[in-house]
Write a protein that holds these residues in place. Structure first.
Motif, PDB file in Angstrom:
ATOM      1  N   ASP A 557      31.735  31.275  40.756  1.00 37.37           N
ATOM      2  CA  ASP A 557      33.077  31.330  40.169  1.00 37.37           C
ATOM      3  C   ASP A 557      33.735  32.696  40.353  1.00 37.37           C
ATOM      4  O   ASP A 557      34.661  33.045  39.613  1.00 37.37           O
ATOM      5  CB  ASP A 557      33.004  30.991  38.668  1.00 37.37           C
ATOM      6  CG  ASP A 557      32.871  29.500  38.430  1.00 37.37           C
ATOM      7  OD1 ASP A 557      33.553  28.734  39.138  1.00 37.37           O
ATOM      8  OD2 ASP A 557      32.088  29.110  37.544  1.00 37.37           O
ATOM      9  N   SER A 558      33.271  33.481  41.301  1.00 32.58           N
ATOM     10  CA  SER A 558      33.823  34.827  41.459  1.00 32.58           C
ATOM     11  C   SER A 558      35.317  34.799  41.753  1.00 32.58           C
ATOM     12  O   SER A 558      36.036  35.727  41.381  1.00 32.58           O
ATOM     13  CB  SER A 558      33.082  35.578  42.562  1.00 32.58           C
ATOM     14  OG  SER A 558      33.199  34.883  43.796  1.00 32.58           O
ATOM     15  N   LEU A 559      35.801  33.758  42.415  1.00 34.63           N
ATOM     16  CA  LEU A 559      37.238  33.631  42.700  1.00 34.63           C
ATOM     17  C   LEU A 559      37.798  32.361  42.070  1.00 34.63           C
ATOM     18  O   LEU A 559      38.694  31.713  42.618  1.00 34.63           O
ATOM     19  CB  LEU A 559      37.486  33.643  44.214  1.00 34.63           C
ATOM     20  CG  LEU A 559      37.229  34.985  44.911  1.00 34.63           C
ATOM     21  CD1 LEU A 559      37.440  34.872  46.417  1.00 34.63           C
ATOM     22  CD2 LEU A 559      38.120  36.088  44.331  1.00 34.63           C
ATOM     23  N   THR A 584      47.417  39.919  43.208  1.00 33.32           N
ATOM     24  CA  THR A 584      47.084  41.265  43.673  1.00 33.32           C
ATOM     25  C   THR A 584      46.599  42.109  42.497  1.00 33.32           C
ATOM     26  O   THR A 584      47.239  42.153  41.445  1.00 33.32           O
ATOM     27  CB  THR A 584      48.305  41.935  44.327  1.00 33.32           C
ATOM     28  OG1 THR A 584      48.735  41.130  45.426  1.00 33.32           O
ATOM     29  CG2 THR A 584      47.954  43.321  44.823  1.00 33.32           C
ATOM     30  N   SER A 585      45.462  42.762  42.667  1.00 37.76           N
ATOM     31  CA  SER A 585      44.883  43.609  41.624  1.00 37.76           C
ATOM     32  C   SER A 585      44.535  44.965  42.215  1.00 37.76           C
ATOM     33  O   SER A 585      44.395  45.112  43.442  1.00 37.76           O
ATOM     34  CB  SER A 585      43.634  42.968  41.028  1.00 37.76           C
ATOM     35  OG  SER A 585      43.902  41.675  40.538  1.00 37.76           O
ATOM     36  N   THR A 586      44.394  45.947  41.368  1.00 38.22           N
ATOM     37  CA  THR A 586      43.980  47.284  41.794  1.00 38.22           C
ATOM     38  C   THR A 586      42.477  47.411  41.627  1.00 38.22           C
ATOM     39  O   THR A 586      41.945  47.293  40.512  1.00 38.22           O
ATOM     40  CB  THR A 586      44.705  48.373  40.986  1.00 38.22           C
ATOM     41  OG1 THR A 586      46.112  48.217  41.151  1.00 38.22           O
ATOM     42  CG2 THR A 586      44.282  49.755  41.448  1.00 38.22           C
ATOM     43  N   PHE A 594      43.771  38.725  46.180  1.00 39.50           N
ATOM     44  CA  PHE A 594      42.702  37.719  46.143  1.00 39.50           C
ATOM     45  C   PHE A 594      43.319  36.339  46.030  1.00 39.50           C
ATOM     46  O   PHE A 594      44.385  36.157  45.432  1.00 39.50           O
ATOM     47  CB  PHE A 594      41.775  37.960  44.943  1.00 39.50           C
ATOM     48  CG  PHE A 594      41.073  39.292  44.956  1.00 39.50           C
ATOM     49  CD1 PHE A 594      39.908  39.465  45.683  1.00 39.50           C
ATOM     50  CD2 PHE A 594      41.581  40.356  44.235  1.00 39.50           C
ATOM     51  CE1 PHE A 594      39.258  40.687  45.694  1.00 39.50           C
ATOM     52  CE2 PHE A 594      40.942  41.588  44.240  1.00 39.50           C
ATOM     53  CZ  PHE A 594      39.785  41.753  44.971  1.00 39.50           C
ATOM     54  N   THR A 595      42.641  35.347  46.561  1.00 37.67           N
ATOM     55  CA  THR A 595      43.060  33.956  46.407  1.00 37.67           C
ATOM     56  C   THR A 595      42.090  33.264  45.450  1.00 37.67           C
ATOM     57  O   THR A 595      40.879  33.168  45.722  1.00 37.67           O
ATOM     58  CB  THR A 595      43.060  33.229  47.760  1.00 37.67           C
ATOM     59  OG1 THR A 595      43.984  33.884  48.638  1.00 37.67           O
ATOM     60  CG2 THR A 595      43.497  31.778  47.578  1.00 37.67           C
ATOM     61  N   TYR A 596      42.636  32.805  44.340  1.00 36.43           N
ATOM     62  CA  TYR A 596      41.824  32.168  43.296  1.00 36.43           C
ATOM     63  C   TYR A 596      42.050  30.661  43.312  1.00 36.43           C
ATOM     64  O   TYR A 596      43.142  30.170  43.629  1.00 36.43           O
ATOM     65  CB  TYR A 596      42.198  32.717  41.910  1.00 36.43           C
ATOM     66  CG  TYR A 596      41.844  34.164  41.707  1.00 36.43           C
ATOM     67  CD1 TYR A 596      40.588  34.529  41.247  1.00 36.43           C
ATOM     68  CD2 TYR A 596      42.770  35.169  41.969  1.00 36.43           C
ATOM     69  CE1 TYR A 596      40.256  35.872  41.045  1.00 36.43           C
ATOM     70  CE2 TYR A 596      42.458  36.506  41.778  1.00 36.43           C
ATOM     71  CZ  TYR A 596      41.197  36.853  41.313  1.00 36.43           C
ATOM     72  OH  TYR A 596      40.879  38.174  41.123  1.00 36.43           O
ATOM     73  N   ALA A 622      33.718  36.555  34.844  1.00 40.21           N
ATOM     74  CA  ALA A 622      33.060  37.864  34.849  1.00 40.21           C
ATOM     75  C   ALA A 622      32.329  38.121  36.162  1.00 40.21           C
ATOM     76  O   ALA A 622      31.965  39.264  36.464  1.00 40.21           O
ATOM     77  CB  ALA A 622      32.090  37.966  33.676  1.00 40.21           C
ATOM     78  N   GLU A 623      32.130  37.082  36.975  1.00 39.17           N
ATOM     79  CA  GLU A 623      31.484  37.262  38.271  1.00 39.17           C
ATOM     80  C   GLU A 623      32.435  37.853  39.311  1.00 39.17           C
ATOM     81  O   GLU A 623      31.999  38.289  40.370  1.00 39.17           O
ATOM     82  CB  GLU A 623      30.982  35.904  38.788  1.00 39.17           C
ATOM     83  CG  GLU A 623      29.948  35.240  37.909  1.00 39.17           C
ATOM     84  CD  GLU A 623      29.600  33.845  38.402  1.00 39.17           C
ATOM     85  OE1 GLU A 623      30.008  33.509  39.543  1.00 39.17           O
ATOM     86  OE2 GLU A 623      28.942  33.098  37.660  1.00 39.17           O
ATOM     87  N   GLY A 624      33.745  37.829  39.024  1.00 40.64           N
ATOM     88  CA  GLY A 624      34.747  38.211  40.001  1.00 40.64           C
ATOM     89  C   GLY A 624      34.910  39.703  40.159  1.00 40.64           C
ATOM     90  O   GLY A 624      34.218  40.513  39.511  1.00 40.64           O
ATOM     91  N   PRO A 625      35.888  40.106  40.975  1.00 39.52           N
ATOM     92  CA  PRO A 625      36.102  41.535  41.251  1.00 39.52           C
ATOM     93  C   PRO A 625      36.593  42.321  40.042  1.00 39.52           C
ATOM     94  O   PRO A 625      36.498  43.549  40.033  1.00 39.52           O
ATOM     95  CB  PRO A 625      37.164  41.513  42.366  1.00 39.52           C
ATOM     96  CG  PRO A 625      37.824  40.172  42.257  1.00 39.52           C
ATOM     97  CD  PRO A 625      36.775  39.234  41.776  1.00 39.52           C
ATOM     98  N   LEU A 626      37.126  41.641  39.013  1.00 38.64           N
ATOM     99  CA  LEU A 626      37.607  42.337  37.812  1.00 38.64           C
ATOM    100  C   LEU A 626      36.611  42.206  36.667  1.00 38.64           C
ATOM    101  O   LEU A 626      36.992  42.370  35.506  1.00 38.64           O
ATOM    102  CB  LEU A 626      38.956  41.743  37.381  1.00 38.64           C
ATOM    103  CG  LEU A 626      40.060  41.717  38.437  1.00 38.64           C
ATOM    104  CD1 LEU A 626      41.311  41.066  37.863  1.00 38.64           C
ATOM    105  CD2 LEU A 626      40.382  43.124  38.919  1.00 38.64           C
TER     106      LEU A 626
END
Length: 806
Positions: A557-559, A584-586, A594-596, A622-626
């Motif tokens: 579920d990272s994305l 778009t995130s920093t 990112f494409t979710y 919580a698995e994602g880039p943020l």
């Protein structure tokens, strides 16, 4: 002459002990409440007026317009502070303040560690705008260097005692920080609150120019004589100039398309002295007051004072027949009306001054309790002689207001009418007394009704279905301090009494960051509040799904992203599960798109206070880039809470030795959102009871006098066979009619007032007739009980004794 007035006034007070006591008690309680409320109001009105340049200080706030709603923020993008100072000639200087009041910091010095919530960061020119005194250190350089911090005076004493802390080091969240100065404590009547003030150079994200993400409290000092509206009118051009490029880069749509879709940034200025009473925006530094409550309490103070004065007027005019002979004799002896007016006013002022002494004693007794309830530190005198003179002037004013009508009314009596005994047939005074009783109890009914509505609304908030189950949820703070977070959560779940454990970046009622999404082929941009959760969050919080699924260990579920119902409605997409959205995130200081994929639609739940409606919410994994987590919600089984808390703390100490175990219960956290309303409701209830007591004291005196005047009539009626219950009904029914008229008068007025207050809540009760029925019935019952005592006393009196006395 004054000595003679005083002597006559004292003689009259001791001659009529009961009625004098009623007047003094009623006025004293009314004065005490009025003075107490005005102390509270003056404190509320004094916020931030101590700044020498207060007229020029403004905070820049934001009304963020979304396609389906708008939200006002106290924080704005960090890049505008420099832009305002550079581009706007009306702005003398600008500074930023950054704070995370929902995050607890661990500050250590030597072998002591403290939990600190008010750790803020400020630009180096902060003391140019806010001229707080720096007791140690240089205000010009103290905030210029990274790794430095300024302590408030009380904080410095807590950590260092009498030592000079400048140059010494403390450890903040594991980072060594040097003390660069000590500043005076912030006054309590400030909208700001911080114990530590570090340099913004410590915050790496502020070094990147940003014109769309909100993070900073931004203050500007205007050039003398500048109209704030002139500055506000120039800001939209700056937004277009600086924010449009960032929006186009991040979202891939033109700024014109973005605004046409219903998005907008409307910046406005708030005068710093107005923030406490006129601002209730998202991300306020501390809970503010409300000008509405100031108006409400001023009105209550006036109501209570008016009720007390009405008692005085009613008793004075009711007993005017007893003073009639005195007036007649004085006039026959040559006294003119002016001297009589002065005499009666002197008596009134004397009673008022005596009442003031009693009122001051009452205030000194109740002030500590009031301060504890209201969260204030009020003092009556505080070494200020002006206050004493003001109180004396207030007492004289009340005495004149309460006594002016009786003085002119009684002094106007004609000696011929008095001597003939025709004065008692004049019904003018009776009409006045009845009208005042109606007004008095109309006020009491409005206050009772208002109190009922406030408590009904608070009860509605406590019992309103929020979309999740808040009971028995313990929230552990500082989840980021746990190095082995998954293992820690697994150990917690093994403990007896633990139902489930989760992780999240925010909890309901806290701070949620913003995110923007764009669907492929659709130019409309969806802006949402956002949070990050792990796979167990929805199960732990008992949040239901409309469609799709929650995050799950069986999937990557990272994305993935989960939307609430409102977000789907705003996006306008049929069959949203499986839809792909770009955002778009920093990340590490760089903007990344990112494409979710939408994997589930959660039922709307109230993740903010019930003052606002549910707005679009996006939930990341919580698995994602943020994937950061600040909180660990733990659902516990009911009962033996302390034993379970002890076990949780043991596990915390095993995984994070030396770090304090910080926790709270979600149910209590949510109640704190409505602390201002709860305090105001409690104060309203107290003052309502006081108003009713004062009104009943006056009614008691009036009923006693009416029973006394009708002693002969009652005696004759009893001899003719009238029962005790019949006589009680006779004496009570007139007062019951007056209370009924008061209910009719109070109905529309009370309705309008409570509707105005309820506008503060998006979810609210509807005040119906039952509440008014209860308020009116309560007023009638209290009034009848008060009157019935005197009625029964008169009714059971031996008629032979009554007639002999007559």
């Amino acid at each position: 002459m004054i000595k003679n007035y005083l002597k006559v006034a004292v003689r009259h007070v001791f001659k009529q002990k009961l009625f004098s006591l009623i007047n003094i008690f009623g006025l004293a309680v009314g004065m005490a409440c009025c003075i107490q409320i005005m102390l509270y109001v003056l404190d509320e009105l004094s916020y931030d007026d101590f700044h020498p340049n207060a007229d020029q200080l403004h905070r820049v706030a934001l009304d963020r317009v979304y396609p389906d709603h708008s939200t006002e923020y106290a924080i704005i993008p960090s890049g505008y502070s420099e832009v305002f100072a550079r581009e706007l000639p009306e702005v003398r200087r600008s500074t930023r303040l950054v704070g995370f009041t929902n995050f607890t910091n661990i500050v250590e010095y030597r072998d002591r560690a403290f939990e600190e919530s008010f750790y803020f960061f400020a630009d180096s020119n902060f003391f140019d705008l806010f001229r707080y005194e720096l007791l140690r250190g240089d205000p010009v350089t103290a905030l210029k260097n990274p790794g430095t911090v300024i302590l408030t005076e009380s904080t410095a004493k807590k950590y260092f005692g009498r030592e000079n802390p400048v140059g010494k080091s403390i450890e903040v969240n594991g980072n060594e920080t040097e003390v660069a100065g000590v500043m005076q404590d912030l006054p309590e009547n400030s909208h700001m609150k911080f114990d530590f003030l570090a340099s913004t150079t410590n915050l790496g994200f502020l070094q990147n120019q940003n014109y769309t993400s909100f993070s900073c409290y931004t203050y500007i000092e205007l050039v003398n004589g500048t109209d704030p509206r002139v500055v506000e009118a120039k800001i939209p051009e700056l937004v277009t100039q600086y924010a449009s490029g960032e929006i186009e880069r991040n979202l891939g749509v033109s700024y014109q398309e973005y605004t046409r879709a219903g998005n907008g940034y409307n910046y406005f200025l708030q005068a710093v002295p107005d923030i406490h009473l006129y601002s209730s925006l998202e991300s306020e530094i501390r809970p503010n007051g409300s000008i509405l409550y100031v108006y409400i309490f001023i009105t209550i103070a006036l109501f209570i004072l008016v009720i007390a004065c009405i008692n005085f007027i009613n008793l004075a005019t009711a007993r005017s027949a007893e003073r009639a002979r005195e007036v007649g004799v004085r006039k026959v002896m040559g006294s003119d009306r002016t001297l009589l007016v002065r005499q009666f006013l002197a008596e009134s002022v004397f009673l008022s001054l005596v009442s003031l002494v009693v009122a001051i004693a009452i205030i000194q007794v109740i002030l500590p309790w009031f301060n504890n309830l209201a969260g204030k530190n009020l003092e009556l005198f505080a070494g200020n002689g002006v206050v004493l003179l003001s109180l004396l002037g207030f007492a004289v004013f009340v005495g004149l207001i309460a006594g002016i009508y009786p003085a002119f009314y009684i002094s106007s009596l004609k000696p011929t009418e008095v001597m003939k005994g025709t004065f008692g047939r004049n019904r003018k005074g009776q009409w006045l007394r009845n009208g005042l009783v109606v007004f008095q109890f109309a006020i009491s009914i409005i206050l009772i009704f208002g109190t009922l509505v406030v408590f009904n609304q608070m009860d509605y908030i406590r019992n309103h279905r929020l979309g999740f189950e808040e009971e028995n949820v313990l929230v552990i703070e500082r989840a980021g301090s746990v190095d082995q977070l998954p293992a820690f959560k697994q150990e917690l779940e093994r403990l007896p009494g633990v139902v489930s454990v989760a992780g999240s970046s925010a909890m309901p009622g806290g701070y949620f960051f913003g995110a923007q999404f764009r669907h492929r082929g659709i130019s409309d941009v969806l802006t949402t509040k956002s949070m990050i959760v792990d796979d167990r969050f929805f199960e732990t919080m008992e949040i239901s799904f409309v469609e799709g699924r929650a995050f799950d260990e069986a999937y990557n579920d990272s994305l993935s992203v989960i939307m609430n119902e409102t977000a789907v409605q705003a996006l306008g997409i049929q069959n949203p599960v499986g839809t792909q959205l770009s955002s778009t995130s920093t990340v590490n200081g760089e903007s990344v798109t990112f494409t979710y994929t939408v994997v589930g639609i959660a039922e709307d739940f109230n993740y903010q206070s019930l003052r606002t409606t549910v707005t679009p919410l996006a939930i990341f994994s919580a698995e994602g880039p943020l994937g950061f987590q600040n909180f660990i919600p733990v659902r516990l089984s009911p009962g033996n809470l302390q034993e379970k808390i002890d076990r949780l703390e043991e596990q915390w100490e095993a995984f994070v030795p030396g770090e304090p175990f910080l926790y709270s219960f979600l149910e209590n956290d949510l109640e704190h959102l409505y602390e201002a309303e709860q305090v105001s409701g409690s104060l309203l209830a107290v003052f309502t009871v006081v108003a009713i007591i004062i009104a009943c004291v006056g009614l008691f005196g009036l009923a006693a006098y009416m029973a006394y005047r009708r002693t002969k009539e009652i005696g004759v009626r009893k001899i003719m066979g009238a029962s005790v219950s019949g006589i009680v009904l006779l004496l009570s029914k007139d007062f019951a009619k007056l209370i009924a008229w008061a209910l009719v008068l109070a109905l529309p007025t009370g309705w309008l007032l409570v509707q105005q207050w309820l506008q503060n809540f998006a979810y609210r009760v509807e005040p119906g007739l039952p509440a008014f029925f209860v308020a009116g019935l309560a007023a009638i019952m209290v009034a009848l009980v008060t009157v019935s005592y005197q009625a029964v006393t008169a009714a059971v009196m031996n008629p032979v004794k009554s007639l002999r006395n007559e």
